[in-house]
Design an enzyme around this catalytic site. Structure first.
Site, mmCIF file in Angstrom:
data_model
loop_
_atom_site.group_PDB
_atom_site.id
_atom_site.type_symbol
_atom_site.label_atom_id
_atom_site.label_comp_id
_atom_site.label_asym_id
_atom_site.label_seq_id
_atom_site.Cartn_x
_atom_site.Cartn_y
_atom_site.Cartn_z
ATOM 1 N N SER A 238 7.256 66.884 30.201
ATOM 2 C CA SER A 238 8.239 66.154 29.404
ATOM 3 C C SER A 238 9.395 67.057 29.034
ATOM 4 C CB SER A 238 7.596 65.624 28.123
ATOM 5 O OG SER A 238 7.376 66.684 27.195
ATOM 6 N N ASP A 239 10.587 66.464 28.894
ATOM 7 C CA ASP A 239 11.621 67.187 28.165
ATOM 8 C C ASP A 239 11.092 67.369 26.749
ATOM 9 O OD1 ASP A 239 13.953 68.447 27.422
ATOM 10 O OD2 ASP A 239 15.273 66.936 28.276
ATOM 11 N N TRP A 240 11.627 68.365 26.056
ATOM 12 C CA TRP A 240 11.043 68.752 24.777
ATOM 13 C C TRP A 240 11.209 67.626 23.741
ATOM 14 C CZ3 TRP A 240 9.533 71.524 28.255
ATOM 15 C CH2 TRP A 240 8.932 72.771 28.106
ATOM 16 N N ALA A 242 10.218 64.540 24.270
ATOM 17 C CA ALA A 242 10.447 63.253 24.930
ATOM 18 C C ALA A 242 9.204 62.370 24.941
ATOM 19 C CB ALA A 242 10.926 63.471 26.362
#
Length: 818
Positions: A238-240, A242
């Site tokens: 995941s993006d941080w 997300a």
């Protein structure tokens, strides 16, 4: 090396799979769920029972910061991704990737959070500088080179942000509405190419939604397309922050939820399995993907790493300098004013000539050991007395993070006021996340942080001080308290407002050049905020005395009047180009346009250096002799600029994105959602595709770039889908040319652009030398996504292959039948 299959590689791959399967079989549900969740900001946990070490991530893409926001462990800072794409050289991108792998290994990092391969849909995109190009084919080629290079060095990549993160406004919540054709032909295309050509070990999913589903839960795009159609076998991270749904994310294909320790995986995931909400077999597949990544980077016992023989050691400064000069785009050179004669005098002006902006703001930030500014580079290259410098114009009249002249440290205290630890600071910014704290300091015992030290002014006058961040602050300068109050968040602000938000002025004081004063900013740490991050982020800000703008310009004009050549450096600022927000226009900030025009009026040999990561308006472009675009040129930018100005190196760049005359001409500008939705109404027409459809001439077209020699294109011949181009260096210097091939359909039964990039290649030649280059035209060049058939459809018929120096400068052509 990675990407070069051999019999031994095949055996090793099978052994890795066997070890991964055996390790998976030894784990209970709690261990498996824990493995899929970040244990802190940058890592997932070790599992000693299966011989697994902790897997460590770090931000890229122009350097490897490591797990701490500090200058104590400096990083090589390469030019921005727009600059790397401007080289039009996948092999140079591969060498840059190998250097970054070397940096990652030095910092005990296993996976680099890069490259960013979202497209330049609109020049207003705040992270435009962090993406490669407006063209999916060029993006895919440069991105493949980069990924291959990093993984050549045994370090993983996470190609990002999958998919549609093409702007920053409301990036956590926006629902991007993208029709199937543009989604496949444009936005997914670079990811697909990189999966096919570079076999990345990781993908990072985006914050945004696409067509109603947030990307971390997008089962169709992540499981059916990425893994199913394309055969991706790496880990999806995941993006941080997300990841927001335990069941939705794990069933949607997300393998790792970052950061930790508070995530939707871990205990929550194990609980969902026990409650019958999630099948354990789904968790097993995610764990298998993570273990495979760990095996590839060499931290799973018994599994051979993909790379056991590392590439030769690379000189980071040399590569940074090479990429910088290869990326510089010469867009104008009237009267061959460049290269400069080494014996002439030069009047240099522009605040950015002294205080260079070498990288973009946000998570791409690293701290290089040294920065060579244009003033530094030209001072070193020119004879003594040949160079004068004037500020001329400052692009920023806003407070910035305290930097030049400040010597600072951070003192950490507990609730009793006792010191529990200290840390050095590269500037006035504290950004400690998770365990990234000074020795002896824990989040539990930390109550206040004091940024303290001295400031030695470079100018006499009224200095402005301020803060950036949320919470309680006490600011004092020279023993005088300027501010002692609480600053709260704005309604609906970005969760990273403490990092990306605008600074607030807190006080002004008159200071004397060279006379140091004490500074102190104390911040009380806010706890129990409900944030999944244990983070401390705030800044001491500063603005130097603002001299009368007309006086500054007059000084630069006077210096330029008496010089053989005037060089003006103009730039954007962190408040113009950064992660976290989009641009509102393409204007240069401050009085920089006035400076250029005033200097050009008194010196016919005026050269302008544009120091920005993405396009800006240049209303004076026809009033000056030469324009060089340096992008954000990395730590060696000033040295590379001197090389190019004085002719030691040729400006090697070609535009990876279109530069407009005016923002009003830009065909795609909408980046702000309405009621949470952002329709991509332009369809397949972005970048040069949209410019040609609109019939509007830009300032400088996609692919444009001049060198220090001239080229004659003799012919192009086509055999099947292979083209051979013959060209001659007709100038007096050796040179490198980027041969660009565009395909234009003779007639169309479907809506398509007038032409599009099909292939390119770099070629070098001595003066008078004739060379040939062969270009392979991929089948995908002639296909469109046929949604009713749910597949790619070859559009048969006649095409004209147009070859030349840019999309607007096509020299030779040939017809081919498909």
């Amino acid at each position: 090396m990675a990407g070069e299959p051999t019999t031994q590689n095949t055996r090793d791959e099978q052994l890795r799979e066997d070890v991964v399967s055996a390790a998976l079989g030894k784990l209970d549900l709690d261990a498996k769920a824990r493995l899929l969740a970040g244990q802190d900001m940058w890592s997932i946990p070790a599992l000693p029972e299966i011989g697994l070490k902790s897997l460590v991530f770090s931000d890229g893409p122009i350097g490897v910061r490591g797990v701490r926001w500090t200058a104590d462990d400096p990083s090589i800072a390469l030019p921005s991704p727009t600059a790397l794409a401007a080289t039009w050289d996948p092999e140079l991108a591969r060498r840059a990737g190998r250097l970054l792998a070397q940096e990652a290994r030095r910092k005990d990092v296993h996976v680099l959070l890069a490259p960013t391969v979202n497209l330049h849909r609109s020049p207003l995109g705040g992270r435009h500088f962090e993406c490669y190009s407006e063209d999916p084919y060029l993006t895919g080629e440069i991105g493949s080179g980069y990924v291959n290079g990093v993984q050549d060095g045994g370090v993983g990549t996470t190609v990002k942000h999958f998919v549609g993160n093409d702007a920053e406004t409301d990036r956590f919540t926006v629902n991007n509405l993208i029709d199937p054709r543009p989604l496949r032909e444009l936005y997914l295309a670079p990811f697909e190419a990189i999966v096919e050509n570079a076999h990345p070990w990781g993908i990072m999913c985006a914050y945004n939604s696409v067509n109603g589903t947030t990307m971390s839960e997008h089962r169709y795009l992540q499981n059916e397309v990425l893994r199913g159609e394309w055969g991706f076998d790496g880990a999806i991270v995941s993006d941080w922050m997300a990841a927001r749904s335990t069941k939705g994310d794990i069933e949607g294909g997300l393998d790792v939820a970052m950061p930790g320790p508070q995530t939707v995986y871990g205990e929550a995931l194990a609980g969902a399995v026990r409650a019958g909400e999630v099948e354990e077999s789904v968790v097993d597949e995610a764990v298998r993907n993570v273990l495979r990544l760990a095996a590839r980077v060499g931290i799973l016992d018994g599994a051979p790493a993909v790379v056991t023989e590392l590439p030769a050691e690379i000189d980071g400064q040399a590569v940074a300098r090479e990429v910088a000069h290869r990326a510089i785009v010469l867009v104008r050179n009237e009267g061959d004013v460049l290269p400069l004669a080494s014996s002439g005098t030069v009047a240099l002006s522009g605040a950015a000539a002294r205080d260079a902006r070498v990288l973009g703001g946000g998570s791409a930030t690293v701290f290089p050991e040294r920065i060579v500014s244009p003033l530094d580079g030209l001072t070193e290259a020119l004879p003594a007395g040949a160079l004068t410098y004037s500020i001329g114009a400052d692009p920023s009249d806003e407070l910035m993070v305290a930097d030049k002249g400040f010597e600072l440290r951070a003192i950490c205290r507990d609730e009793n006021g006792e010191t529990v630890g200290e840390g050095s600071l590269p500037n006035g910014q504290v950004q400690w996340i998770g365990n990234d704290l000074p020795e002896g300091v824990t989040y539990d015992n930390l109550h206040t942080i004091e940024i303290t030290g001295t400031f030695t002014p470079r100018e006499t006058g009224e200095h402005i001080f301020g803060t950036r961040g949320l919470g309680q602050f006490t600011l004092a300068v020279g023993g005088e308290t300027f501010y002692d109050d609480f600053h709260g968040p704005r309604e609906g602000a970005d969760p990273f407002e403490s990092f990306f938000g605008a600074p607030e002025e807190r006080g002004r004081t008159h200071l004397t050049e060279g006379r140091p004063v004490t500074v102190s900013l104390t911040h009380t740490v806010q706890k129990n905020t409900g944030s999944p991050l244990t983070a401390v982020m705030f800044s001491l800000s500063h603005l130097s005395p603002q001299r009368d703008a007309d006086e500054l310009i007059a000084e630069a004009v006077e210096a330029a009047r008496g010089a053989d050549t005037a060089v003006v450096v103009v730039a954007t600022t962190d408040r113009v180009e950064s992660e976290g927000f989009d641009r509102t226009d393409l204007a240069l900030p401050g009085r920089q346009n006035d400076l250029v025009r005033a200097v050009a009026a008194v010196n016919p040999r005026t050269v302008v250096i544009v120091n920005s990561g993405s396009p800006v308006e240049m209303p004076w472009r026809e009033e000056v002799s030469a324009i060089l675009l340096t992008w954000f040129p990395g730590q060696e930018g000033g040295a590379a600029l001197a090389d190019v100005l004085l002719g030691a190196q040729e400006p090697g760049g070609r535009l990876p994105t279109t530069w407009p005359v005016s923002f009003s001409d830009v065909p795609v500008t909408q980046v702000t959602p309405v009621d949470g939705e952002l329709p991509y109404t332009e369809g397949v027409f972005i970048g040069y595709r949209a410019w040609e459809k609109a019939g509007t001439a830009p300032a400088y077209s996609f692919g444009h770039g001049l060198g220090y020699t001239t080229w004659s294109y003799e012919s192009v011949t086509v055999s099947g889908t292979t083209a051979t181009v013959r060209l001659t260096n007709t100038g007096t210097r050796p040179g490198r040319e980027v041969v660009q091939a565009y395909v234009a359909p003779a007639a169309d039964t479907v809506e398509r652009p007038a032409r599009w990039l099909a292939a390119f290649a770099g070629v070098t030649a001595e003066p008078g030398e004739t060379v040939e280059v062969t270009l392979a035209l991929p089948r995908r060049t002639f296909e469109i996504w046929d949604e009713p058939a749910n597949g790619w459809k070859l559009i048969e018929g006649s095409y004209e292959l147009q070859v030349g120096r840019s999309i607007a400068d096509r020299r030779v052509s040939a017809t081919l039948e498909v």
